[in-house]
Design an enzyme around this catalytic site. Structure first.
Site, short mmCIF file in Angstrom:
data_model
loop_
_atom_site.label_atom_id
_atom_site.label_comp_id
_atom_site.label_asym_id
_atom_site.label_seq_id
_atom_site.Cartn_x
_atom_site.Cartn_y
_atom_site.Cartn_z
CD GLU A 1 -3.03 -1.20 2.24
OE1 GLU A 1 -2.67 -0.55 3.25
OE2 GLU A 1 -4.03 -1.56 1.71
CG ASP B 1 -7.54 -5.22 4.67
OD1 ASP B 1 -7.19 -5.68 5.74
OD2 ASP B 1 -7.65 -4.16 4.05
CD GLU C 1 -9.78 -1.19 7.97
OE1 GLU C 1 -8.77 -1.76 8.55
OE2 GLU C 1 -10.01 -0.69 6.88
C1 GCV Z 1 -2.47 0.40 8.33
C2 GCV Z 1 -6.05 -2.11 5.27
C3 GCV Z 1 -6.54 -1.00 6.10
C4 GCV Z 1 -5.18 0.24 6.50
C5 GCV Z 1 -4.09 -0.68 6.96
C6 GCV Z 1 -3.68 -1.89 6.06
C7 GCV Z 1 -2.72 -2.74 6.68
O1 GCV Z 1 -5.95 -1.76 4.19
O2 GCV Z 1 -7.53 -0.35 5.51
O3 GCV Z 1 -5.73 1.10 7.34
O4 GCV Z 1 -3.12 0.05 7.13
O5 GCV Z 1 -4.98 -2.66 6.10
O6 GCV Z 1 -2.95 -3.83 7.50
O7 GCV Z 1 -1.60 -2.43 6.71
#
Ligand code: GCV
Length: 614
Positions: A242, A321, A349
């Site tokens: 990411e 995820d 989340e």
């Molecule tokens: C900390 C998902 C979440 C992100 C998070 C990522 C990860 O994409 O939306 O906020 O980033 O996971 O676990 O690194």
């Protein structure tokens, strides 16, 4: 009645005035004395520390209860004893030892005081781009974690955004070490999250892990950090994920990147936790051959045996995820020659954001049904805590932290037992009903937000509430590909081939729509709306039914909570009721948006003639 929340979550009878120093056995002694007094127990508690382990034994003889155990074990024993006495349970026989040696909590806190995916206020550790904390609150926090056996925490976000990258240097490090000093009293050690490109930020031309200057840079960093925090567990890294920097930038592999950092930590006994959440986050939605759940395994499985012994690959429970429903990540089941940690997410989340009730222990039970707990050597979870007086925003979300601590200690998830224990200690007059609510909660949420393994129909970015096309044409690789005839992605032999990452037995089950459990059907298959399910309903009717039922059941949860008026503290009652109000309207929104979405595509009405908006 006064609220226990804010004082001490599940041991509300203990005094606010908590010990602020001394050894673990001194703390254990004072906690026990205060606890016994609060519980009206006349027996004499005794502490007998022997050795240095985390194990303990609880012995009751001739009116004396003795906690025998290692230096840290006696504190765990004291907390466990208080919990058992508060719940009226008998004492366990024999020596109690933790299943996982490292039971970690990962905060995703940013230095500006925000918390990524945080639903309970601000950071407990940072404000205005500095380390900033209330020492008494950190004592309470550490005590709460220690009471369920958590023994390691990382404070800062895995997305290391400046100036947080400098936390491993100078003044910020010195400040962070003051938090480590408090945590240590309760047997908790610290990890720090580092930015792979830090060498460049600090003046080097490159962060290439094979470059001699970079190697020296990290050796110096590790030395400084471990001088200041001598019991540091190690570093945690999110690399090439990411948009985070990583070894790929320099044409290097993940083992080369991870081993370089691990070698820097090795002289100090440090470990390197390397997250495996790596996938193409720039996928074109038109590309149907790339399949995001395949990514972690495709990247890492070929590297088995190439990581140093102090490297631990940290792997999310599912391959996508932290969705409401996912199969176990095949990576967790593979790589026999590599140390691995299971990563769970307490921060809700995708599971209601601590507005909607979602007790997570059932999800973890599902993980352990497929993955034997020995497959991993450590366990970690993304924290659901923040500066809210009740720690978790939703008062009942504390149960997730409690259940996680017990899961990490025992190496298995027992949702009912952990819910009962937490509720009996926290809300004794309403424990049975609260347990019932907790246990019902994930099923309700799943029905209205993600039935049959259908994920990522959430609003982009904030991930709360429905938006079925929100991610459909985005680059994140999270597609359901619904059209007028069918929905889902074929991940079997004739599709993306993802099922081949499992053992032959599991691949057979998941790959066959007749044998694949309903709860994962649309994760693994693309099916026509008219597909007839085992219970005789069509797929589409099942989608409609689940959404209608989920919204009704959310209302029923609220009614059950209303029946607790007078049985829980007034402020807790009001706070939780307000959250149930929000949950009920969220559930209705999910019901209407998702049902309309499928109705508009398919043109097939609900068999029962319920209202679907057109
Ligand atoms: C900390 C998902 C979440 C992100 C998070 C990522 C990860 O994409 O939306 O906020 O980033 O996971 O676990 O690194």
């Amino acid at each position: 009645m006064t609220s226990p929340a804010g004082a001490f979550a599940w041991l509300p009878y203990l005094p606010m005035d908590i010990p602020r120093g001394g050894s673990a056995s001194e703390i254990a002694g004072s906690e026990l004395r205060a606890g016994f007094q609060a519980l009206g127990i006349a027996e004499e508690p005794r502490i007998r520390p022997e050795g240095s382990s985390e194990s303990y034994e609880l012995v009751r003889k001739d009116g004396v209860i003795t906690v025998r155990g290692g230096r840290q074990g006696v504190l765990y024993g004291a907390y466990r004893l208080l919990a058992l006495l508060a719940c009226g349970r008998s004492l366990p026989e024999g020596v109690q030892k933790p299943f996982y040696p490292l039971r970690m909590l990962n905060h995703w806190d940013n230095m500006d005081g925000g918390v990524e995916r945080g639903y309970a206020g601000h950071s407990l550790f940072f404000r205005n781009n500095r380390v900033f904390f209330d020492p008494l609150r950190i004592h309470r926090y550490a005590r709460m974690l220690s009471s369920v056996g958590i023994n390691a925490v990382s404070l800062n976000n895995v997305n290391v955004i400046p100036p947080m990258d400098l936390l491993v240097t100078g003044e910020a490090l010195a400040e962070a070490s003051k938090i480590a000093d408090i945590l240590r009293l309760y047997g908790i050690r610290m990890l720090l999250t580092v930015d792979f490109s830090l060498p460049v930020r600090m003046g080097l031309a490159t962060a290439d892990p094979l470059n001699a200057e970079v190697i020296r840079f990290w050796a110096d960093r590790a030395e400084e950090v471990c001088k200041v925090i001598p019991d540091l567990v190690g570093f945690l890294v999110k690399a090439d994920s990411e948009h985070r920097p990583g070894p790929f930038t320099y044409g290097r592999s993940h083992d080369e990147g991870a081993n370089m950092l691990a070698r820097a930590l090795k002289p100090y006994g440090g470990m390197l936790f390397w997250r495996c959440f790596v996938y193409n986050c720039r996928q074109d939605w038109r590309d149907s051959t790339t399949d995001r759940p395949r990514a972690a395994y495709d990247h890492y499985a070929p590297l088995d045996g190439r990581f140093d012994e102090n490297v631990v690959l940290q792997i999310k429970n599912g391959p996508l995820d932290f969705q409401v429903r996912e199969p176990v990540s095949p990576l967790l089941l593979s790589m026999p020659h590599t140390r691995k940690a299971l990563e769970l997410q307490l921060a809700q989340e995708y599971t209601g954001q601590q507005i909607d009730l979602f007790y997570l222990a059932g999800q973890w039970q599902d993980v352990f049904e497929v993955m034997s707990p020995e497959k991993v050597s450590c366990i970690s979870a993304v924290s659901n805590l923040g500066s809210s007086p009740n720690w978790t925003g939703h008062d009942l979300a504390q149960a997730n932290l409690y259940a996680y601590g017990r899961t990490a200690w025992t190496g298995r998830s027992d949702p009912r037992a952990y819910a009962e224990e937490w509720a009996e200690q926290t809300f004794p007059s309403a424990a049975g009903k609260i347990t019932k609510l907790l246990l019902a909660s994930p099923g309700v949420y799943e029905k209205y937000a993600a039935p049959l393994g259908l994920g990522f129909m959430v609003n982009p970015s904030n991930h709360y509430g429905p938006s079925p096309d929100g991610y459909e044409y985005a680059r994140w690789g999270t597609y359901h590909r619904a059209d007028r005839d069918a929905v889902g992605v074929d991940r079997g032999k004739s599709g993306t081939g993802f099922t081949a990452q499992y053992s032959a037995d599991l691949a057979e089950i998941y790959g066959d729509p007749k044998r694949c459990p309903d709860k994962l059907l649309l994760f693994f298959h693309r099916l026509k709306y008219g597909h007839v399910m085992a219970d005789g309903r069509t797929l589409l009717q099942r989608i409609y039914d689940d959404h209608f039922e989920g919204a009704e059941e959310a209302e029923s949860l609220r009614e059950q909570w209303r029946a607790l008026h007078g049985l829980v503290p007034e402020d807790v009652y009001d706070r939780v009721l307000a959250r149930f109000d929000m949950q009920v309207s969220n559930a209705k929104e999910w019901r209407d948006v998702i049902n309309s979405f499928f109705f508009r595509f398919s043109g097939v009405p609900d068999e029962k003639g319920r209202k679907i908006w057109n």
